[in-house]
Design a protein around this motif. Structure first.
Motif, PDB file in Angstrom:
ATOM      1  N   GLY A  23       0.818  -1.207   0.000  1.00  0.00           N
ATOM      2  CA  GLY A  23       0.000   0.000   0.000  1.00  0.00           C
ATOM      3  C   GLY A  23       0.847   1.250   0.000  1.00  0.00           C
ATOM      4  N   GLY A  24       0.458   2.242   0.774  1.00  0.00           N
ATOM      5  CA  GLY A  24       1.202   3.489   0.846  1.00  0.00           C
ATOM      6  C   GLY A  24       2.095   3.567   2.063  1.00  0.00           C
ATOM      7  N   HIS A  25       2.486   2.424   2.593  1.00  0.00           N
ATOM      8  CA  HIS A  25       3.275   2.405   3.820  1.00  0.00           C
ATOM      9  C   HIS A  25       4.683   2.974   3.650  1.00  0.00           C
ATOM     10  CE1 HIS A  25       0.157   0.203   5.878  1.00  0.00           C
ATOM     11  NE2 HIS A  25       0.103  -0.626   4.858  1.00  0.00           N
ATOM     12  N   SER A  26       5.173   3.021   2.430  1.00  0.00           N
ATOM     13  CA  SER A  26       6.530   3.508   2.214  1.00  0.00           C
ATOM     14  C   SER A  26       6.727   4.943   2.681  1.00  0.00           C
ATOM     15  CB  SER A  26       6.898   3.415   0.730  1.00  0.00           C
ATOM     16  OG  SER A  26       6.868   2.078   0.309  1.00  0.00           O
ATOM     17  N   PHE A  27       5.715   5.772   2.510  1.00  0.00           N
ATOM     18  CA  PHE A  27       5.853   7.180   2.871  1.00  0.00           C
ATOM     19  C   PHE A  27       4.966   7.596   4.035  1.00  0.00           C
ATOM     20  CE2 PHE A  27       6.935   6.992  -1.673  1.00  0.00           C
ATOM     21  CZ  PHE A  27       8.241   7.416  -1.573  1.00  0.00           C
ATOM     22  N   GLY A  28       4.118   6.696   4.480  1.00  0.00           N
ATOM     23  CA  GLY A  28       3.249   7.006   5.607  1.00  0.00           C
ATOM     24  C   GLY A  28       2.335   8.180   5.335  1.00  0.00           C
ATOM     25  N   PRO A  29       2.040   8.966   6.361  1.00  0.00           N
ATOM     26  CA  PRO A  29       1.091  10.069   6.205  1.00  0.00           C
ATOM     27  C   PRO A  29       1.623  11.213   5.332  1.00  0.00           C
ATOM     28  CG  PRO A  29       2.019  10.039   8.427  1.00  0.00           C
ATOM     29  CD  PRO A  29       2.493   8.800   7.732  1.00  0.00           C
TER      30      PRO A  29
END
Length: 102
Positions: A23-29
């Protein structure tokens, strides 16, 4: 000739490599902010990148590899539709692979 070619750089599609993303976990919020900032930088540095990316999508050079992989998938695992070869809209490029405009 583009500067990257004069310097010996080439963009390649590694059809024997799989990179999984969670998902988008690489960059977080910070992801939305980073995508916006990076797209701005890309557009300034490479004003022809959107046109080149669209041409890459139209050529679809990875289609044979994608179709071969789909043939290897069991019918129950095969996606219901053939996915597009790359994001259909330029802003998605920065999320997936800035080199894809190649």
């Amino acid at each position: 000739m583009p500067a990257r070619r004069r310097k010996g750089w080439r963009h390649l599609g590694a059809t024997n490599l799989f990179v999984a993303h969670a998902g988008g976990h690489s960059f977080g919020p910070e992801k939305a902010m980073r995508v916006y900032q990076n797209n701005s930088v890309l557009r300034r540095r490479y004003p022809d990148a959107e046109r080149r990316f669209d041409a890459f999508v139209a050529r679809d050079p990875l289609r044979p590899a994608r179709e071969a992989l789909q043939q290897l998938l069991a019918p129950q695992e095969r996606p219901p539709e053939t996915p597009s070869p790359a994001p259909a809209h330029w802003p998605a490029l920065a999320q997936s692979c800035p080199a894809a405009a190649g």
